[in-house]
Design a protein around this motif. Sequence first.
Motif, PDB file in Angstrom:
ATOM      1  N   LEU A  82      -7.898   3.899   3.750  1.00 21.22           N
ATOM      2  CA  LEU A  82      -7.839   2.622   4.472  1.00 21.22           C
ATOM      3  C   LEU A  82      -7.319   1.532   3.546  1.00 21.22           C
ATOM      4  CD1 LEU A  82      -8.539   0.827   6.934  1.00 21.22           C
ATOM      5  CD2 LEU A  82     -10.854   0.618   5.972  1.00 21.22           C
ATOM      6  N   HIS A  83      -6.316   0.809   4.001  1.00 19.93           N
ATOM      7  CA  HIS A  83      -5.777  -0.337   3.268  1.00 19.93           C
ATOM      8  C   HIS A  83      -5.956  -1.579   4.145  1.00 19.93           C
ATOM      9  CE1 HIS A  83      -2.954   2.803   1.255  1.00 19.93           C
ATOM     10  NE2 HIS A  83      -4.033   2.606   0.509  1.00 19.93           N
ATOM     11  N   LYS A  84      -7.025  -2.331   3.910  1.00 22.80           N
ATOM     12  CA  LYS A  84      -7.257  -3.533   4.701  1.00 22.80           C
ATOM     13  C   LYS A  84      -6.183  -4.576   4.393  1.00 22.80           C
ATOM     14  CE  LYS A  84     -10.244  -4.339   7.036  1.00 22.80           C
ATOM     15  NZ  LYS A  84     -10.283  -4.137   8.533  1.00 22.80           N
ATOM     16  N   ALA A  85      -5.870  -5.381   5.400  1.00 20.04           N
ATOM     17  CA  ALA A  85      -4.807  -6.377   5.237  1.00 20.04           C
ATOM     18  C   ALA A  85      -5.074  -7.301   4.052  1.00 20.04           C
ATOM     19  CB  ALA A  85      -4.666  -7.182   6.528  1.00 20.04           C
ATOM     20  N   ALA A  86      -6.341  -7.677   3.856  1.00 17.54           N
ATOM     21  CA  ALA A  86      -6.683  -8.630   2.798  1.00 17.54           C
ATOM     22  C   ALA A  86      -6.509  -8.046   1.400  1.00 17.54           C
ATOM     23  CB  ALA A  86      -8.126  -9.107   2.985  1.00 17.54           C
ATOM     24  N   THR A  87      -6.379  -6.731   1.293  1.00 20.43           N
ATOM     25  CA  THR A  87      -6.199  -6.109  -0.022  1.00 20.43           C
ATOM     26  C   THR A  87      -4.732  -5.949  -0.391  1.00 20.43           C
ATOM     27  OG1 THR A  87      -6.181  -3.816   0.803  1.00 20.43           O
ATOM     28  CG2 THR A  87      -8.330  -4.815   0.353  1.00 20.43           C
ATOM     29  N   ARG A  88      -3.827  -6.366   0.481  1.00 17.56           N
ATOM     30  CA  ARG A  88      -2.415  -6.307   0.136  1.00 17.56           C
ATOM     31  C   ARG A  88      -2.093  -7.327  -0.952  1.00 17.56           C
ATOM     32  NH1 ARG A  88       0.551  -7.148   5.754  1.00 17.56           N
ATOM     33  NH2 ARG A  88      -0.877  -8.921   5.744  1.00 17.56           N
ATOM     34  N   THR A  89      -1.073  -7.039  -1.729  1.00 12.47           N
ATOM     35  CA  THR A  89      -0.609  -7.979  -2.746  1.00 12.47           C
ATOM     36  C   THR A  89       0.350  -8.970  -2.102  1.00 12.47           C
ATOM     37  OG1 THR A  89      -0.794  -6.340  -4.492  1.00 12.47           O
ATOM     38  CG2 THR A  89       0.639  -8.210  -4.920  1.00 12.47           C
ATOM     39  N   LEU A  90       0.179 -10.254  -2.426  1.00  8.95           N
ATOM     40  CA  LEU A  90       1.102 -11.279  -1.929  1.00  8.95           C
ATOM     41  C   LEU A  90       2.041 -11.694  -3.049  1.00  8.95           C
ATOM     42  CD1 LEU A  90       2.201 -13.383   0.037  1.00  8.95           C
ATOM     43  CD2 LEU A  90       0.338 -14.918  -0.704  1.00  8.95           C
ATOM     44  N   ALA A  91       3.341 -11.495  -2.840  1.00  7.42           N
ATOM     45  CA  ALA A  91       4.362 -12.039  -3.732  1.00  7.42           C
ATOM     46  C   ALA A  91       4.922 -13.282  -3.047  1.00  7.42           C
ATOM     47  CB  ALA A  91       5.461 -11.006  -3.980  1.00  7.42           C
ATOM     48  N   ARG A 124      -2.618  -6.049  10.833  1.00  4.89           N
ATOM     49  CA  ARG A 124      -1.968  -5.856   9.530  1.00  4.89           C
ATOM     50  C   ARG A 124      -2.734  -4.881   8.628  1.00  4.89           C
ATOM     51  NH1 ARG A 124       1.958  -8.660  12.357  1.00  4.89           N
ATOM     52  NH2 ARG A 124       3.526  -9.489  10.915  1.00  4.89           N
ATOM     53  N   ASP A 125      -3.746  -4.189   9.119  1.00  4.70           N
ATOM     54  CA  ASP A 125      -4.376  -3.116   8.342  1.00  4.70           C
ATOM     55  C   ASP A 125      -3.456  -1.897   8.315  1.00  4.70           C
ATOM     56  OD1 ASP A 125      -6.641  -4.628   7.948  1.00  4.70           O
ATOM     57  OD2 ASP A 125      -7.906  -3.481   9.329  1.00  4.70           O
ATOM     58  N   GLY A 126      -3.581  -1.100   7.246  1.00  9.85           N
ATOM     59  CA  GLY A 126      -2.899   0.175   7.153  1.00  9.85           C
ATOM     60  C   GLY A 126      -3.916   1.290   7.001  1.00  9.85           C
TER      61      GLY A 126
END
Length: 238
Positions: free
Chosen positions: A6-15, A208-210
Amino acid sequence: MAQTILHKAATRTLADHGWLKSYQIFSFGMQYNPERIQFGALRVLNDDWVNGGKGFGEHPHDNMEIISIPLEGALQHEDSLENVAVIEAGEIQVMSAGTGIYHKEFNKNHNEPVKFLQIWLFPNQRNVEPRYHQERYDNLLKPNQFTQILSPNKDDEGVWIYQDAWFNIGKFDKGTKTDYQFKNKGNGLYVFVIKGDVKINEQILNERDGFGIWETEYIKIEAINETEILLMEVPMNY
């Protein structure tokens, strides 16, 4: 028993480059996370937002299948194969970079952002002749059904790539239940929720979750509310 990640949206990296905001699920550019390198053949899943009139200058790629799916706005594309095109929401674009290709892409409009998914897959053949393909899919969409927009087969609907991968996209009303049967044994499925909330088997996913799942043959899907979902079936070993 099915394996999942599980990749929650909030754990994505923001560039955040000002003109570009890129939410990245997997390691990309200067951002490196050894636990977020890839999901099988799926190497990149960036959720990009480019300001009006801005974009990426000419840059090279090789031996990668590069897919762009605009969600809002329009993206201007130009490449070293002399392709000049505009892709809009409701379309999908693929570049098979193969032996090498240069391209640049800009927001076509000056007064509104373009939002798009950029997806990279490792190919199943290296050093192929570079190619470009673009298709409209929104005219094929049917309510509460998945529509195939990418496959390894030239004769299928949608675009094709050099990989045993299948992409499906669908919009679902609240309460809709469906399932997805894997095309190939040994493949994994990566689910990206574009909009809304959904339950995959027993896992709740939000916008936006993966969610990756493998070592299974099918999944059960239930739309918790109005939902738009992208399914990416890819080889786990390639």
